[in-house]
Design a protein around this motif. Structure first.
Motif, PDB file in Angstrom:
ATOM      1  N   GLY A 356      27.129  17.738 -55.986  1.00 24.82           N
ATOM      2  CA  GLY A 356      26.328  16.998 -55.016  1.00 24.82           C
ATOM      3  C   GLY A 356      26.703  15.523 -54.992  1.00 24.82           C
ATOM      4  O   GLY A 356      27.465  15.031 -55.823  1.00 24.82           O
ATOM      5  N   GLU A 357      26.142  14.812 -54.013  1.00 25.85           N
ATOM      6  CA  GLU A 357      26.414  13.382 -53.888  1.00 25.85           C
ATOM      7  C   GLU A 357      25.876  12.635 -55.104  1.00 25.85           C
ATOM      8  O   GLU A 357      24.847  12.996 -55.673  1.00 25.85           O
ATOM      9  N   ALA A 358      26.574  11.574 -55.478  1.00 29.04           N
ATOM     10  CA  ALA A 358      26.175  10.803 -56.668  1.00 29.04           C
ATOM     11  C   ALA A 358      25.059   9.819 -56.314  1.00 29.04           C
ATOM     12  O   ALA A 358      25.147   9.099 -55.314  1.00 29.04           O
ATOM     13  N   PRO A 359      23.990   9.757 -57.135  1.00 31.52           N
ATOM     14  CA  PRO A 359      22.924   8.766 -56.908  1.00 31.52           C
ATOM     15  C   PRO A 359      23.287   7.427 -57.537  1.00 31.52           C
ATOM     16  O   PRO A 359      24.239   7.328 -58.318  1.00 31.52           O
ATOM     17  N   THR A 360      22.488   6.405 -57.211  1.00 29.67           N
ATOM     18  CA  THR A 360      22.641   5.082 -57.828  1.00 29.67           C
ATOM     19  C   THR A 360      21.523   4.896 -58.843  1.00 29.67           C
ATOM     20  O   THR A 360      20.336   4.906 -58.464  1.00 29.67           O
ATOM     21  N   PRO A 361      21.826   4.751 -60.129  1.00 26.87           N
ATOM     22  CA  PRO A 361      20.772   4.688 -61.151  1.00 26.87           C
ATOM     23  C   PRO A 361      19.739   3.584 -60.903  1.00 26.87           C
ATOM     24  O   PRO A 361      18.536   3.801 -61.101  1.00 26.87           O
ATOM     25  N   SER A 362      20.161   2.394 -60.484  1.00 26.76           N
ATOM     26  CA  SER A 362      19.211   1.284 -60.294  1.00 26.76           C
ATOM     27  C   SER A 362      18.184   1.621 -59.222  1.00 26.76           C
ATOM     28  O   SER A 362      17.014   1.222 -59.325  1.00 26.76           O
ATOM     29  N   ARG A 363      18.596   2.347 -58.200  1.00 28.19           N
ATOM     30  CA  ARG A 363      17.645   2.706 -57.153  1.00 28.19           C
ATOM     31  C   ARG A 363      16.623   3.721 -57.659  1.00 28.19           C
ATOM     32  O   ARG A 363      15.449   3.683 -57.275  1.00 28.19           O
ATOM     33  N   ILE A 364      17.056   4.631 -58.512  1.00 30.87           N
ATOM     34  CA  ILE A 364      16.109   5.590 -59.098  1.00 30.87           C
ATOM     35  C   ILE A 364      15.077   4.860 -59.944  1.00 30.87           C
ATOM     36  O   ILE A 364      13.862   5.142 -59.876  1.00 30.87           O
ATOM     37  N   ILE A 365      15.546   3.920 -60.743  1.00 29.29           N
ATOM     38  CA  ILE A 365      14.629   3.177 -61.621  1.00 29.29           C
ATOM     39  C   ILE A 365      13.691   2.301 -60.795  1.00 29.29           C
ATOM     40  O   ILE A 365      12.477   2.210 -61.081  1.00 29.29           O
ATOM     41  N   ASP A 366      14.215   1.669 -59.760  1.00 31.05           N
ATOM     42  CA  ASP A 366      13.349   0.849 -58.893  1.00 31.05           C
ATOM     43  C   ASP A 366      12.283   1.707 -58.231  1.00 31.05           C
ATOM     44  O   ASP A 366      11.110   1.288 -58.115  1.00 31.05           O
ATOM     45  N   ARG A 367      12.624   2.863 -57.809  1.00 28.64           N
ATOM     46  CA  ARG A 367      11.651   3.751 -57.174  1.00 28.64           C
ATOM     47  C   ARG A 367      10.568   4.158 -58.174  1.00 28.64           C
ATOM     48  O   ARG A 367       9.377   4.232 -57.825  1.00 28.64           O
ATOM     49  N   ALA A 368      10.969   4.423 -59.423  1.00 27.94           N
ATOM     50  CA  ALA A 368       9.983   4.780 -60.451  1.00 27.94           C
ATOM     51  C   ALA A 368       9.053   3.598 -60.746  1.00 27.94           C
ATOM     52  O   ALA A 368       7.839   3.779 -60.944  1.00 27.94           O
ATOM     53  N   ASN A 369       9.606   2.377 -60.773  1.00 30.99           N
ATOM     54  CA  ASN A 369       8.764   1.190 -61.002  1.00 30.99           C
ATOM     55  C   ASN A 369       7.737   1.022 -59.885  1.00 30.99           C
ATOM     56  O   ASN A 369       6.559   0.702 -60.138  1.00 30.99           O
ATOM     57  N   ARG A 370       8.153   1.229 -58.642  1.00 29.05           N
ATOM     58  CA  ARG A 370       7.213   1.102 -57.531  1.00 29.05           C
ATOM     59  C   ARG A 370       6.127   2.169 -57.613  1.00 29.05           C
ATOM     60  O   ARG A 370       4.943   1.897 -57.361  1.00 29.05           O
ATOM     61  N   LEU A 551      18.151  13.361 -66.022  1.00 30.13           N
ATOM     62  CA  LEU A 551      19.309  13.421 -66.911  1.00 30.13           C
ATOM     63  C   LEU A 551      20.566  13.804 -66.121  1.00 30.13           C
ATOM     64  O   LEU A 551      21.637  13.208 -66.310  1.00 30.13           O
ATOM     65  N   ARG A 552      20.437  14.810 -65.242  1.00 28.76           N
ATOM     66  CA  ARG A 552      21.587  15.214 -64.424  1.00 28.76           C
ATOM     67  C   ARG A 552      22.024  14.090 -63.491  1.00 28.76           C
ATOM     68  O   ARG A 552      23.227  13.860 -63.304  1.00 28.76           O
ATOM     69  N   GLU A 553      21.043  13.413 -62.896  1.00 30.98           N
ATOM     70  CA  GLU A 553      21.394  12.323 -61.988  1.00 30.98           C
ATOM     71  C   GLU A 553      22.094  11.194 -62.737  1.00 30.98           C
ATOM     72  O   GLU A 553      23.050  10.595 -62.223  1.00 30.98           O
ATOM     73  N   GLY A 554      21.646  10.909 -63.947  1.00 30.51           N
ATOM     74  CA  GLY A 554      22.312   9.879 -64.739  1.00 30.51           C
ATOM     75  C   GLY A 554      23.743  10.280 -65.079  1.00 30.51           C
ATOM     76  O   GLY A 554      24.676   9.459 -64.980  1.00 30.51           O
ATOM     77  N   ALA A 555      23.936  11.545 -65.470  1.00 32.92           N
ATOM     78  CA  ALA A 555      25.287  12.013 -65.787  1.00 32.92           C
ATOM     79  C   ALA A 555      26.166  12.038 -64.541  1.00 32.92           C
ATOM     80  O   ALA A 555      27.345  11.663 -64.587  1.00 32.92           O
ATOM     81  N   ARG A 556      25.577  12.457 -63.414  1.00 35.81           N
ATOM     82  CA  ARG A 556      26.358  12.471 -62.163  1.00 35.81           C
ATOM     83  C   ARG A 556      26.768  11.053 -61.765  1.00 35.81           C
ATOM     84  O   ARG A 556      27.913  10.835 -61.294  1.00 35.81           O
ATOM     85  N   ALA A 557      25.875  10.113 -61.949  1.00 36.55           N
ATOM     86  CA  ALA A 557      26.208   8.723 -61.637  1.00 36.55           C
ATOM     87  C   ALA A 557      27.322   8.216 -62.541  1.00 36.55           C
ATOM     88  O   ALA A 557      28.216   7.473 -62.103  1.00 36.55           O
ATOM     89  N   GLU A 558      27.316   8.624 -63.806  1.00 34.52           N
ATOM     90  CA  GLU A 558      28.364   8.184 -64.733  1.00 34.52           C
ATOM     91  C   GLU A 558      29.709   8.807 -64.356  1.00 34.52           C
ATOM     92  O   GLU A 558      30.756   8.145 -64.428  1.00 34.52           O
ATOM     93  N   ILE A 559      29.697  10.090 -63.930  1.00 34.61           N
ATOM     94  CA  ILE A 559      30.940  10.723 -63.475  1.00 34.61           C
ATOM     95  C   ILE A 559      31.495   9.970 -62.274  1.00 34.61           C
ATOM     96  O   ILE A 559      32.706   9.731 -62.168  1.00 34.61           O
ATOM     97  N   GLU A 560      30.614   9.589 -61.363  1.00 34.82           N
ATOM     98  CA  GLU A 560      31.067   8.840 -60.189  1.00 34.82           C
ATOM     99  C   GLU A 560      31.669   7.502 -60.592  1.00 34.82           C
ATOM    100  O   GLU A 560      32.668   7.061 -60.015  1.00 34.82           O
TER     101      GLU A 560
END
Length: 732
Positions: A356-370, A551-560
């Motif tokens: 699947g498409e790679a996510p951006t970790p900072s955006r995931i964390i920002d969304r969780a903070n909001r 965890l998968r999104e973090g690993a996918r982001a690192e692969i990207e």
């Protein structure tokens, strides 16, 4: 006038011949046959026999009578052939002559079948005559019983027929007996190979054993066939011993020769089917064989794989073609260049299709903070129904801890304890001064203040150092949390939502470390436990947790990130994602599943293989160009990178590869110098062919393996022919 067929010749006789008795006619025919040129009847020279003289005299007397009287005295003749009744049509010695019937036998298909089958049985060494005789006797007994004939008469008829069929088909009989001799000898060789010198450990056993076995077998066979004749027995033994001596020398040569011929025939047919030059086909087939290519290997490389990717010898062959000026060079280099140009896009698209498409970790964390901030109204709603808190037990506990703890742990506990003291507002202080009353003091009773105390403890935990410090603050936080749970209904439900978002943020960060090779990376079993435990709800949370997803999104982001910074270095890319061992494969399997993990690892392995092929092929061609340019400048020849240099660089394997490369280069040079550029171009197309070339690969594998005929099989047949067939062919 009657016509006789004697020794295959047509002979006319006068009517007087018909007046003779059968005995006189036979004698006359025998005399006529004797007079024919080139015919031996077995009689001794010396004139006519008495029977012949009497018959001739009677015939002369008969000829003096009138024709009508003479015809009355003559025996009747066959209306179709004109052959006189009772007169033999053929003389002894004619091929197929039956001594009982005087007719010719053995020309029909049934007779030929009997000759072949009987010859095979009779040709078996030693026991063959007994087997053939036993079959004939059994047949005679059966026929005699069924027809009411005498056994001896039937047996004589069978023997006469056998003799006639053999004489009519001598080559067939000899071939059948040789076949029987070989067929009877091969099982003996398989049962006791050492007795025939096969696989003997010593030279003596290799040469002496077949001499002894050949002497014994052929001597015994000759004794049986000659009914104990000593001379024939000795003659057969000597012949067998000589053939046995020749067997270990001649048979391997025959085996090699027959194997080479069979291989060459197969190679020619495969080259013709592939529309390739024979020498080019041999080069490709040898490379496939030396690389030990397995069936279906080309299809496993995907649609971008090429035949040259399947092994080092095929790569070096492609390199030799790429170093030879002409269309073949352009085909190989263009194919390599086009595949290299699409590597970046190919890797990214394949990973996206798989993970699947790679996510951006900072955006995931920002969304969780909001989302955590969006929980504030729920906290206020819970605090509206809160009762006053009792901080006294907490204060007493903290005071006791502060007396025993030291260092940062003590300071941390003291800070938390001070947060429980009530802090009067400026208005309260002003009012107390105005009224002369003491300022309000004591412990906090407001639930919101105690909640803020817990938040402050959380901040302290983020910067705490040392185990004692962390444990002390954690215990203090737990005491505050218990009081809030008791005093504020519904606050733990909101806490569960807040904690879930916090866990997700941590999981994103953790996922970016799972492919690392440092100590911070989890072991495969640890990561599997984290994924399994992370899916379980915590506290009052309802439903599974999103921690495994993060965890998968973090690993996918690192692969990207790895792909983005190493896309042009496929070797580094494979090393960073796959790793040196099998830990990363296990980690990827825990996060994405074994199928997707295998797909990613296989992709990276293929791309590294493609990169190696590109380097070897282009490096070989560039090296060849540099050598040619240096030779042109120096005006001399250069040996280039030969066997000696290969041994220095890579030991015995390097020398072998260098020798193989030199051999390939010589063939390609010969094709080029001979003007056969089409053969080189065809080789280039085969080497750059993809999965659609699987049929070509299968054909090359068959050519490389050679024919299915084994040299050892031919060796044994040759030995059997020498030991058994040789003496059989020499029989009269």
């Amino acid at each position: 006038m009657p016509t006789l067929s004697i020794q295959g010749r047509k002979v006319q006789v006068d009517d007087a011949f018909l007046s003779m008795t059968p005995e006189q006619q036979n004698a006359a025919v025998d005399e006529i046959a004797k007079s024919l040129p080139g015919v031996a009847t077995g009689r001794q020279p010396g004139g006519l026999s008495d029977a012949a003289k009497t018959g001739i005299a009677k015939a002369q007397e008969l000829m003096t009578l009138p024709e009508e009287e003479r015809r009355k005295l003559l025996p009747p003749a066959d209306p179709n052939t004109g052959q006189p009744a009772g007169v033999p049509a053929f003389a002894p010695g004619v091929p197929g002559y039956n001594r009982l019937t005087g007719e010719i036998d053995g020309e029909d298909a049934v007779s030929k079948i009997r000759t072949a089958s009987g010859g095979i049985l009779e040709g078996i060494p030693i026991v063959g005559p007994m087997i053939r005789g036993g079959v004939d006797r059994a047949a005679a007994a059966t026929i005699a019983a069924m027809n009411g004939e005498k056994y001896d008469d039937v047996m004589r008829r069978i023997e006469a027929g056998t003799e006639a069929e053999k004489s009519m088909n001598p080559k067939l009989n000899t071939a059948a007996q040789v076949t029987g001799a070989v067929a009877g000898t091969i099982p003996a060789m398989a049962a006791a190979p050492e007795a025939f010198g096969i696989g003997a450990a010593t030279k003596l056993g290799k040469y002496a054993a077949p001499v002894i076995s050949g002497t014994l077998v052929n001597g015994a066979d000759s004794a049986v066939r000659s009914r104990g004749d000593a001379r024939e027995t000795i003659k057969g033994g000597i012949l067998g011993g000589g053939l046995g001596l020749a067997a270990p020398i001649v048979a391997p040569l025959i085996g090699k020769g027959v194997k080479a011929i069979a291989d060459n025939v197969q190679l020619s047919s495969i080259a013709e089917a592939l529309v390739l030059d024979k020498s080019a086909t041999k080069v490709l087939a040898n490379a496939v064989r030396q690389d030990a290519v397995e069936p279906g290997a080309l299809s496993q490389l995907g649609e971008n794989g090429m035949l040259m990717d399947l092994g080092p010898n095929l790569r070096h062959t492609a390199g030799a073609v790429a170093a030879t000026p002409g269309e073949g060079k352009a085909i190989v280099r263009n194919a390599i260049g086009a595949r290299d140009a699409g590597a970046n896009w190919r890797i990214r698209s394949s990973i996206n299709d798989t993970l699947g498409e790679a996510p951006t970790p900072s955006r995931i964390i920002d969304r969780a903070n909001r989302n955590q901030q969006y929980l504030q109204p729920e906290y206020r709603e819970a605090l509206r129904e809160a009762a006053p808190v009792d901080a006294a037990p907490i204060a007493r506990y903290l005071d006791a801890e502060a007396q025993t703890l030291r260092g940062d742990a003590q300071k941390g506990i003291q800070r938390v304890r001070s947060m429980l003291d009530y802090a009067p507002t400026p208005q309260e202080i002003e009012q107390a001064r105005a009224t002369g009353q003491p300022v309000r003091s004591g412990l906090v009773t407001d639930a919101e203040t105690l909640l803020n105390t817990r938040h402050a403890i959380d901040d302290l935990l983020q910067t705490a150092q040392g185990t004692n410090h962390v444990n002390a603050l954690t215990t203090a936080r737990q005491a505050v949390d218990d009081e809030l749970a008791a005093s504020v209904p519904g606050i733990k439900e909101v806490d569960a939502k807040y904690a879930e978002l916090a866990r997700q943020k941590e999981a994103v960060q953790r996922g970016q470390t799972v492919l690392s090779s440092g100590r911070e990376a989890p072991r495969p079993d640890e990561l599997a436990d984290e994924v399994r435990q992370g899916a379980l709800p915590q506290g009052l949370q309802v439903g599974p947790s999103a921690v495994p997803l993060r965890l998968r999104e973090g690993a996918r982001a690192e692969i990207e990130r790895i792909v983005g910074t190493n896309a042009n270095d496929r070797v580094a890319l494979q090393r960073l994602i796959k790793g040196e061992g099998d830990w990363n494969r296990a980690r990827l399997s825990s996060l994405f599943g074994s199928d997707k993990a295998k797909a990613i690892i296989d992709l990276l392995d293929r791309e590294r293989l493609f990169n190696d092929t590109s380097n070897i092929v282009t490096r070989n061609s560039e090296t060849a160009a540099r050598i040619a340019a240096r030779d042109a400048i120096d005006g001399g020849g250069s040996s280039g990178f030969g066997v000696r240099e290969g041994f220095i660089a890579g030991g015995a394997r390097g020398a072998a590869r260098a020798a193989a490369t030199r051999s390939v280069e010589r063939v390609i040079d010969a094709l080029s110098n001979g003007g056969n550029d089409k053969a080189i171009s065809d080789m280039a197309r085969s080497l750059t062919g993809g999965p659609q070339q699987s049929a070509v690969l299968d054909a090359l594998m068959r050519a490389g393996q050679g024919s299915r005929l084994q040299q050892s099989q031919v060796d044994r047949v040759a030995r059997a022919l020498l030991l058994g067939g040789g003496s059989t062919a020499a029989r009269p």
